[in-house]
Design a protein around this motif. Structure first.
Motif, mmCIF file in Angstrom:
data_model
loop_
_atom_site.group_PDB
_atom_site.id
_atom_site.type_symbol
_atom_site.label_atom_id
_atom_site.label_comp_id
_atom_site.label_asym_id
_atom_site.label_seq_id
_atom_site.Cartn_x
_atom_site.Cartn_y
_atom_site.Cartn_z
ATOM 1 N N UNK A 44 0.865 -1.174 0.000
ATOM 2 C CA UNK A 44 0.000 0.000 0.000
ATOM 3 C C UNK A 44 0.897 1.216 0.000
ATOM 4 N N UNK A 45 0.664 2.111 -0.932
ATOM 5 C CA UNK A 45 1.474 3.313 -1.010
ATOM 6 C C UNK A 45 1.164 4.083 -2.274
ATOM 7 N N UNK A 51 3.734 2.644 2.141
ATOM 8 C CA UNK A 51 3.159 2.910 3.466
ATOM 9 C C UNK A 51 3.145 1.632 4.296
ATOM 10 N N UNK A 52 2.741 0.523 3.672
ATOM 11 C CA UNK A 52 2.639 -0.764 4.356
ATOM 12 C C UNK A 52 2.844 -1.871 3.342
ATOM 13 N N UNK A 53 3.329 -3.008 3.861
ATOM 14 C CA UNK A 53 3.537 -4.181 3.002
ATOM 15 C C UNK A 53 3.144 -5.414 3.796
ATOM 16 N N UNK A 54 2.396 -6.292 3.147
ATOM 17 C CA UNK A 54 1.912 -7.520 3.762
ATOM 18 C C UNK A 54 2.425 -8.682 2.927
ATOM 19 N N UNK A 60 4.414 -8.375 8.348
ATOM 20 C CA UNK A 60 3.698 -7.123 8.113
ATOM 21 C C UNK A 60 4.726 -6.031 8.334
ATOM 22 N N UNK A 61 4.844 -5.123 7.392
ATOM 23 C CA UNK A 61 5.822 -4.045 7.488
ATOM 24 C C UNK A 61 5.103 -2.709 7.412
#
Length: 174
Positions: A44-45, A51-54, A60-61
């Motif tokens: 997500x970004x 912003x976030x990574x799954x 989860x980052x």
């Protein structure tokens, strides 16, 4: 296809399928909103910033200004600071609506680990530890009161003891 307006799916469990193999889907199941993938990751970004990574079956980052600052692994979570910065984990009880509810667990960039409180309206050290084994206990008003050293323990101030003091090697009260 190009659409100039909204796309409406008026039914539960009807999916928006994306990808050559329909391996990315977005849908509502009647209770939850679902984003799912058969691929390895969801990111997500924006085009230039994450912003976030799954990761499938993995981490989860979370990112701050495109720098990974928080992530999960098999053993728990990791908080990372920028080079030269302190890694902070803030704990606020019952919404942190007063200063006594606020605590900070901190890995300081100078090699110290600290637990701090905000009861006085500013961060004050309660416990401080170094990598070589020294541990300090602090009192908010008067600073360091007890410190472990390679020779034993140093106490600053009054030592009040209730009970028996015993020592195999003697006690120095100088």
């Amino acid at each position: 296809a190009t659409f100039a307006g909204d796309i409406t799916i008026n039914a539960n469990n009807k999916k928006l399928l994306i990808g050559a193999s329909d391996d990315f889907e977005i849908y509502h199941d009647g209770t939850d909103n679902v984003i799912a993938t058969d691929g390895p990751n969801i990111r997500i970004g924006t085009t230039g910033e994450t912003f976030a990574k799954f990761t499938n079956n993995g981490a989860v980052e979370l990112y701050y200004d495109n720098v990974k600052t928080f992530y999960t692994n098999t053993n728990g979570v990791v908080v990372v600071a920028e080079e030269g910065g302190d890694a902070n984990l803030f704990l606020h009880a019952d919404e942190g609506d007063d200063n006594a509810d606020k605590w900070l667990i901190q890995s300081e960039s100078d090699g110290f680990f600290a637990i701090k409180n905000y009861a006085s309206g500013a961060w004050q050290t309660s416990i401080k530890a170094t990598g070589n084994g020294a541990v300090e206990l602090h009192h908010a008003d008067d600073g360091k009161k007890l410190e472990t050293t390679s020779a034993g323990v140093d106490v600053t101030g009054t030592l009040d003891v209730t009970g028996v003091i015993s020592a195999d090697a003697g006690i120095d009260f100088s």
